[in-house]
Design a protein around this motif. Sequence first.
Motif, PDB file in Angstrom:
ATOM      1  N   TYR A 194      -7.095  41.595 -22.284  1.00  0.00           N
ATOM      2  CA  TYR A 194      -6.683  40.217 -21.970  1.00  0.00           C
ATOM      3  C   TYR A 194      -6.263  40.126 -20.497  1.00  0.00           C
ATOM      4  CZ  TYR A 194      -6.349  39.802 -27.081  1.00  0.00           C
ATOM      5  OH  TYR A 194      -6.607  39.823 -28.437  1.00  0.00           O
ATOM      6  N   ASP A 195      -5.561  41.172 -20.012  1.00  0.00           N
ATOM      7  CA  ASP A 195      -5.160  41.186 -18.590  1.00  0.00           C
ATOM      8  C   ASP A 195      -6.393  41.123 -17.699  1.00  0.00           C
ATOM      9  OD1 ASP A 195      -2.465  43.605 -19.133  1.00  0.00           O
ATOM     10  OD2 ASP A 195      -2.485  41.417 -19.273  1.00  0.00           O
ATOM     11  N   ASP A 199      -7.838  37.668 -17.840  1.00  0.00           N
ATOM     12  CA  ASP A 199      -7.011  36.745 -17.034  1.00  0.00           C
ATOM     13  C   ASP A 199      -7.452  36.776 -15.587  1.00  0.00           C
ATOM     14  OD1 ASP A 199      -3.782  37.313 -18.688  1.00  0.00           O
ATOM     15  OD2 ASP A 199      -5.403  35.897 -19.129  1.00  0.00           O
ATOM     16  N   HIS A 257      -1.174  34.565 -21.847  1.00  0.00           N
ATOM     17  CA  HIS A 257      -2.477  34.829 -21.217  1.00  0.00           C
ATOM     18  C   HIS A 257      -3.235  33.528 -20.979  1.00  0.00           C
ATOM     19  CE1 HIS A 257      -2.461  39.190 -21.311  1.00  0.00           C
ATOM     20  NE2 HIS A 257      -2.000  39.148 -22.550  1.00  0.00           N
TER      21      HIS A 257
END
Length: 614
Positions: A367-368, A371, A414
């Motif tokens: 997810y990072d 992003d 997120h």
Amino acid sequence: MLYPQTNAARTVVSLDGVWNFRTAGATDYPTEWTDAPLPEPMPMAVPGSYNDQNDETNLRAHYGWVVYQRTVEVPAALLKNSRAVLRFDAATHAADVYLNGEKLGSHKGGFLPFEFDVTDKLKAGSNLLAVAIDNRVNQSTLPVGNEGNVAFFGSDNAGIPSVEAGKQWALEHTPQNMPNFDFFNFAGLNRHVELYITPKSYIADIAVITKSIGGEGEPAVIGYDVTLGGEGAAPADVHVSIVDASGATVAEASGATAGDIEIPAAHLWNPGAAYLYTAVVTLADAGEEVGDEYRQTFGVRTIEVKGRQFLINGKPFYFKGFGKHEDSFFHGRGTDQVLNVKDVSLIHWLGANSFRTSHYPYAENMYDLCDREGIVIIDETPAVGMSWPQYTDKALFEHHSQVIRDMIARDKNHPCVVMWSIANEPWYDQGGEKSENALKYFTPLRDLVHEVDPQGRPATVVCCQNDYTKDLVTRTMDVVCLNRYYGWYNLSGNLDAACYALNVELDFWDEIGKPVMFTEYGADTVEGIHGTHGEMFSEEYQREYFARVDAEFDKRDWIIGEQLWNFADFSTIQGPMRVEGNRKGILTRDRQPKMAAHFLRDRWKAIPDFGYKA
Ligand SMILES: CCCCCC[C@@H]1NC[C@@H](O)[C@H](O)[C@H]1C(=O)O
């Protein structure tokens, strides 16, 4: 739940590496393995599924418990006047955790983090950490297992005396998991394990939401909400600095745990054009104690379902992408940052802009990455393989509710997450009371998503090829998400009839008046199989399948997305329908493109992220 981070006030000690490992029993494990060194252990790398890491033992067929063990060395200075937390990013599917022989606790569910405060239990010097993990799935777990029956697409000739005798013998002598889902039941410490240290008064959680935006470069208002932990910290101690991508502080607030902050000239987070801010939250030093700090990244963007459109920053977004899996050679479902970076590179190469975390929340690292890379995610729970026995199971409903709370608590900040999928392909079209029970089960879960998500994102259930006239649930969701296989699992090989049937169903959804997207459609394809009139399993058929079906989607302006199945080939349980796993990937399992990938790259590069059908 904040992800562990090292900063001016905090320290993270990674517990990844090669642990000691042994398999244990179907229903239990030796307690002496929890407070003394494992006898004759084998090496096991963490993070990583255990299933493909050893060849002496057939760990793919393992059923039941295993025990992981390692020592944890801790310097005395690290523990002085601090709080110590042991965190598991996940343990699949259920875990009992012991430190120096004392049971810290247990966790059920294989895809979300859990942690234990070990401040008063960790010793300076050497500590023994033991983790027992159970890989069993059954009618009361998520994902669901067909205990004592056959697996999804499993082989069976029910009723024949010899076959029934063989199934009974297998239950008694060679018990195995029977997943009611189409992905291999990789298990173990699939994700990172950390020991992290904070001040005794600490920042327990942070939520950041976008309250209002103008255009790019115009003022925007964000809301923040800080939860404090430990004794002594007070709202007056809280300070929040908003730092832009260049490292400049562009706004700040102090003296309260919650409030609004205006960013004068905000850079918006957009698919394909990501921009990340950092909320630097600090607690004032309390006497001799260092004040806590946490740096939470976020994006300034809004999400809204309006009429039959899905709006990001007020613009109609079109989903281009796929369902994926956390799946690779050797690692199994194990977190692999190289693979994550490679997959994101391929998502860009394909001209895609999104994927669904089928069929479970993925590791936070992905997810990072999304992003920062501007890739949109539909975040999905591990509720796959459900049917009517589950809809009246109150304990399962409570577990499912907790999974939703935990997934949203983990992923709420997120910007890449734009929608929550409550379940994949619950079977709920039996009509009558069974369909009513499904509606009674899923409606409160949809409402729970709306209640617990501070950003108020839409909720959906991804529904499978079923009788849409008897499916009472899908039409109640914010977005209708359809998995359809016209031309594969039905009308096989006949794309003319498949497109006709698809349109008969689309006429039904046109009456419902909601935005509709496809979250699965595809064809198993073995690379290297060809034909002048490509038949099923050939690369030509897969390409033609997408070309024909996508052309039908293009005719309906309320179809807001095409996420095909699957990004890549992946491992499944053995069965007559699976040739070394599921081959519906547009990439092979080692990420090489099949013919259809080139077709989709051309198609998706020509489709804009916004306004495709507006
Ligand atoms: C009988 C129709 C069932 C269609 C179900 C199709 C399945 N959806 C869920 C995915 O996890 C499976 O891999 C997919 C498939 O089989 O490739």
